[in-house]
Scaffold this motif. Structure first.
Motif, PDB file in Angstrom:
ATOM      1  N   ASN A   1      50.378  33.944  30.862  1.00  0.00           N
ATOM      2  CA  ASN A   1      48.844  34.025  30.346  1.00  0.00           C
ATOM      3  C   ASN A   1      47.370  33.708  31.372  1.00  0.00           C
ATOM      4  O   ASN A   1      47.855  34.400  32.357  1.00  0.00           O
ATOM      5  N   GLU A   2      46.490  33.164  30.545  1.00  0.00           N
ATOM      6  CA  GLU A   2      45.447  34.093  31.569  1.00  0.00           C
ATOM      7  C   GLU A   2      44.676  32.958  32.798  1.00  0.00           C
ATOM      8  O   GLU A   2      44.765  33.456  33.965  1.00  0.00           O
TER       9      GLU A   2
ATOM     10  N   TRP B   1      44.603  42.286  36.896  1.00  0.00           N
ATOM     11  CA  TRP B   1      43.470  41.840  35.801  1.00  0.00           C
ATOM     12  C   TRP B   1      42.485  40.985  35.927  1.00  0.00           C
ATOM     13  O   TRP B   1      41.556  40.857  35.137  1.00  0.00           O
ATOM     14  N   LYS B   2      43.220  39.417  36.636  1.00  0.00           N
ATOM     15  CA  LYS B   2      41.790  38.595  36.935  1.00  0.00           C
ATOM     16  C   LYS B   2      40.663  39.199  37.982  1.00  0.00           C
ATOM     17  O   LYS B   2      39.890  38.629  37.316  1.00  0.00           O
TER      18      LYS B   2
ATOM     19  N   TYR C   1      48.644  37.595  29.433  1.00  0.00           N
ATOM     20  CA  TYR C   1      47.051  37.291  30.112  1.00  0.00           C
ATOM     21  C   TYR C   1      46.609  36.417  28.792  1.00  0.00           C
ATOM     22  O   TYR C   1      45.443  36.438  28.172  1.00  0.00           O
TER      23      TYR C   1
ATOM     24  N   TRP D   1      49.152  40.162  37.283  1.00  0.00           N
ATOM     25  CA  TRP D   1      48.361  38.967  36.863  1.00  0.00           C
ATOM     26  C   TRP D   1      46.541  39.285  37.468  1.00  0.00           C
ATOM     27  O   TRP D   1      45.908  38.939  37.292  1.00  0.00           O
TER      28      TRP D   1
END
Ligand code: SD4
Length: 344
Positions: free
Chosen positions: A94-95, A172-173, A220, A169
């Motif tokens: 997840n985010e 993406w972040k 995410y 991740w």
């Protein structure tokens, strides 16, 4: 493609490594009576990533295993495969970088269902969903409660965030906000989102039906977000008198149409699996809010459905052409082209 004894042995070893300690099976409810003279044929269908799994499930069904145990053995392969980033170990997080898993299953002969959502730290949510079904009076457990239950049932916790998924991740972040303090890197050109999940449905020669869906959900996602996969009637559904259906793709679209339930209901009304799935996709389109429609009025997302009828007919269908699904019957495991509503 043939899946050998080696796959069984590997799976058993992986399950042991994942710390799953099977508990004694509780007494099963009496199976539903079979219509006189029923003659079916065993078939397993799944999303395309279930190509290895459909063979395993099929072989188990031929060996006399319960259809739900068989399909769960099939999806365990993906759950425990760190390279499948849409499910179980190695699923995209997840985010906040936490892997949260959803799964549900249904057992046609005994009319039972089980589900878990937002489960952390257990690689095989399909087995935890089945444990909810087998050992409790509930159908669905979520979040920390689901985790506590799984640990009490003997499932071992492990870190599900593989290095590969952690790196994805982080990319993406870093790309999320151009004004934050994370630097972009040259190799950040592609941000990986999963459109994965595995759904698997089976029918035995006796006409007994089972279904399971398991996923790490949308990559995410906002922590606590639950998709369609753990929702009985959305992510999967089965009725021993009719057949089974399940889905992968944008769960939000699926939940609003109770799509797996609807597909089974269309089959109950006499539609062949292919037509039932196409009618269900039409309902999804009709229920799509304008912000998710392209200028031509078609959805911006895709959704895939899979179905089997009690008599062994089966189908896969997607919104847009080009989708494939896995099937195994007496002709062996293979990918077949899915029916579709729209050209790509
Ligand atoms: C979900 N249906 O959580 C799942 C995810 C998926 O392609 O299938 N993604 O909505």
């Amino acid at each position: 493609m043939s899946v050998s004894r080696r796959d069984f042995v590997e799976r058993a070893a992986l399950l042991a490594a994942a710390g799953f300690v099977p508990r004694p099976f509780p007494p099963a409810a009496a199976p539903a009576p079979r219509p006189a003279g029923f003659r079916g044929r065993p078939v397993v269908v799944a999303s395309a990533n279930g190509l290895r799994g459909v063979q395993v499930a099929y072989d188990r069904i031929l060996a006399g295993e319960d259809p739900l145990d068989a399909v769960i053995a099939g999806v365990n392969i993906q759950e425990l495969d760190p390279d499948d980033q849409s499910v179980g170990l190695g699923g995209l997080p997840n985010e906040e970088g936490v892997v949260q898993l959803d799964a549900s299953c249904m057992h046609g002969p005994t009319k039972r269902a089980g589900a878990v959502a937002s489960l952390e730290g257990i690689a095989t949510p399909s087995l935890v969903a089945k444990a909810v079904m087998d050992y409790t009076d509930h159908v669905m457990l979520v979040g920390p409660g689901a985790g506590k239950f799984a640990r009490a049932m003997g499932f071992k916790e492990q870190n599900l965030l593989t290095e590969k998924s952690r790196q994805d991740w982080m990319r993406w972040k870093a790309r999320l906000n151009p004004n934050d303090f994370w630097l972009d890197h040259d190799d950040d050109l592609k941000i990986k989102f999963t459109t994965g999940t595995i759904n698997m449905n089976a029918v035995t020669a006796a006409g007994d039906v089972a279904s399971v869906t398991t996923t790490s959900g949308m990559a995410y996602k906002i922590p606590g977000r639950i998709g369609d996969s753990p929702i009985v009637g959305a992510g999967q559904y089965c009725d021993n008198l009719v057949g089974a259906a399940g889905s992968t793709g944008r769960g939000e679209a699926n939940i609003k149409t109770c799509a797996s339930f609807l597909a089974v209901e269309f089959m109950r009304q006499g539609l062949a699996p292919r037509d039932a799935l196409l009618r269900t996709l039409e309902r999804v389109v009709a229920m799509t809010e304008p912000r998710l429609l392209r200028p031509d009025g078609r959805p911006k997302f895709d959704l895939e459905f899979y179905a089997i009828a009690k008599d062994g007919r089966y189908a896969g269908a997607t919104l847009y052409a080009g989708g494939r699904f896995a099937v195994c019957d007496e002709r062996g495991a293979r990918l077949e082209e899915a029916a579709h509503l729209f050209p790509r």
